[in-house]
Design an enzyme around this catalytic site. Structure first.
Site, mmCIF file in Angstrom:
data_model
loop_
_atom_site.group_PDB
_atom_site.id
_atom_site.type_symbol
_atom_site.label_atom_id
_atom_site.label_comp_id
_atom_site.label_asym_id
_atom_site.label_seq_id
_atom_site.Cartn_x
_atom_site.Cartn_y
_atom_site.Cartn_z
ATOM 1 N N ALA A 34 -8.042 41.839 -41.891
ATOM 2 C CA ALA A 34 -6.675 41.781 -42.516
ATOM 3 C C ALA A 34 -5.796 40.680 -42.149
ATOM 4 O O ALA A 34 -5.059 40.218 -42.856
ATOM 5 C CB ALA A 34 -6.018 43.045 -41.698
ATOM 6 N N CYS A 49 -12.365 21.988 -31.946
ATOM 7 C CA CYS A 49 -12.080 21.664 -30.820
ATOM 8 C C CYS A 49 -13.245 22.748 -30.139
ATOM 9 O O CYS A 49 -13.119 23.996 -30.025
ATOM 10 C CB CYS A 49 -10.758 21.961 -30.328
ATOM 11 S SG CYS A 49 -9.614 21.068 -31.049
#
Ligand SMILES: *Cc1c(COP(=O)(O)O)cnc(C)c1O
Length: 399
Positions: free
Chosen positions: A202, A325
């Site tokens: 969602a 990262c």
């Protein structure tokens, strides 16, 4: 225009205020357990879940009974891959996927490999697309499942899933697609497209975080990851998160209703961004196919700049770079590397994920910001030197 500007729609999207409004009554007023069968509180919750399930099903061309609510696309992918492989041991032990998939596919595959499943990670072409012929030649009689994402989360390319699904099925395998980025943005029809399992979430389509779904074609058997009260046809036990499910359903309904119009607007903004960057800077290039692409997505490499300085300079624009990262080190993106980009170029890449709440003014601000930033970063190091006739000099200078 308000700063900072959000253009990181592949990471997550703002919950649409209309979705928030639909969710609110399910915290304070209709707080029943959707599994409570003997009172109105339960019925109200169950009715809302029924309605949301049908809205999610409509978004992807499924029927309600084929939609299993999960905590998001990561869980849906895990359920699809591990659930199918466990239930299909008698048929084979081979998965085929692509090397540009999201970690939520690659990591479950790695886990399955530890458990004795064979996994083929197929290469993609320079434009990021998986060639259906490459898939065809990777299939073996032991192949149980093919999993290829609908749209890539880093470069936005749309895989030819209709062709890939056809190849997979004609080779006797099931076809799963991670549609976390594509659902709600481009048309998907699991029946028409020949898809057996599909993951969505969602929070990538203007709904809340922590709720997603797995489409499981009727008649397929999978082993659940979570056992308990037998919720979700026994495929995912646990009390349903009703407010989140209501938000998901509402967000799915809005996407379905507004998709056509929104795609046109996103394409216009995306093209304005690309034309603007290309017009004001040299040495910028798009990563991935420009035609088989999500309407709101653009990934560009900027030559001759340092990736880290680029991101630091874009202080009031929220974007992502071509570096993921990880714990300490900035690893160059495995997707950009699969396209053949050298490490430095991958680092100096920017991912723009436009969205429902962006405007032309945002685009123009970002173009100008990047133009001045890149010009500054590319300029040779300035040696400060005073000239005799410098108008800035105080009149007494040199006397
Ligand atoms: C965001 C994303 C996921 C993870 O979804 P969650 O709902 O955050 O677990 C998986 N796959 C792709 C392609 C994504 O973009």
């Amino acid at each position: 225009m308000t700063l900072p500007i959000y253009m990181d729609g592949h990471a997550t999207t703002r919950v649409d205020p209309r979705v928030v409004a639909a969710m609110v009554p399910f915290f304070g007023e209709h707080y029943g357990n959707a599994a409570s069968r003997h009172h109105q509180f339960g019925w109200a919750a169950r009715d809302a879940v029924v309605e949301s399930r049908s809205a999610v099903a409509r978004l992807i061309g499924a029927t309600s009974r084929e939609v299993v609510f999960t905590s998001g696309a990561t869980e849906s992918n895990n359920l699809a891959l591990k659930g199918v492989m466990d239930a299909s041991r008698a048929h084979g032990n081979h998965i085929v996927t692509a090397c540009t998939e999201h970690r939520a596919i690659l990591d479950p595959c790695a886990r399955l490999e530890q458990q004795g499943v064979a996994v083929s990670y197929l290469p993609v072409r320079g434009d990021g697309l998986l060639d259906p012929n490459t898939l065809a030649s990777a299939l073996t009689p032991a192949t149980v499942l093919v999993s290829v994402m609908s749209a890539n989360n880093e470069i936005g390319v749309l895989q030819p899933i209709v062709d890939l699904a056809r190849v997979a099925r004609s080779g006797g395998a099931l076809f799963h697609t991670d549609a976390a980025q594509a659902a709600g943005k481009v048309q998907i029809d699991v029946a028409r497209d020949g898809i057996d399992l599909l993951s969505l979430t969602a929070h990538k389509l203007y709904g809340p975080k922590g709720i997603g779904a797995l489409f499981v074609r009727r008649g397929l058997t999978l082993t659940p990851l979570v056992d308990g009260g037998g919720h979700e046809l026994g495929l995912r036990s646990g009390t349903l998160n009703v407010p989140a499910i209501v938000g998901f359903g509402h967000a799915a309904g809005l996407c379905l209703a507004e998709m056509g119009e929104e795609a046109v607007r996103m394409t216009r903004l995306r093209d304005r961004l690309w034309q603007g960057l290309r017009g004001s800077l040299t040495g910028v290039s798009v990563n991935g196919s420009m035609t088989a692409r999500l309407p709101h997505s653009l990934n560009v490499t900027v030559d001759g700049v340092n990736g880290e300085q680029l991101l630091i300079g874009l202080d009031d624009v929220a974007v992502s770079s071509g570096a993921a990262c990880s714990s300490s080190r900035r690893e160059p993106s495995h997707v950009l590397q699969a396209l053949g980009l050298p490490e430095a170029a991958a680092q100096a890449s920017i991912r723009f994920g436009l969205g429902r709440f962006n405007t032309e003014t945002d685009i123009d601000y970002v173009i100008e910001k990047l133009r001045s930033l890149v010009t500054r970063l590319r300029a040779p190091v300035q040696v400060f030197q005073l000239e005799d006739d410098d108008p800035e000099l105080p009149p007494a200078w040199g006397e």
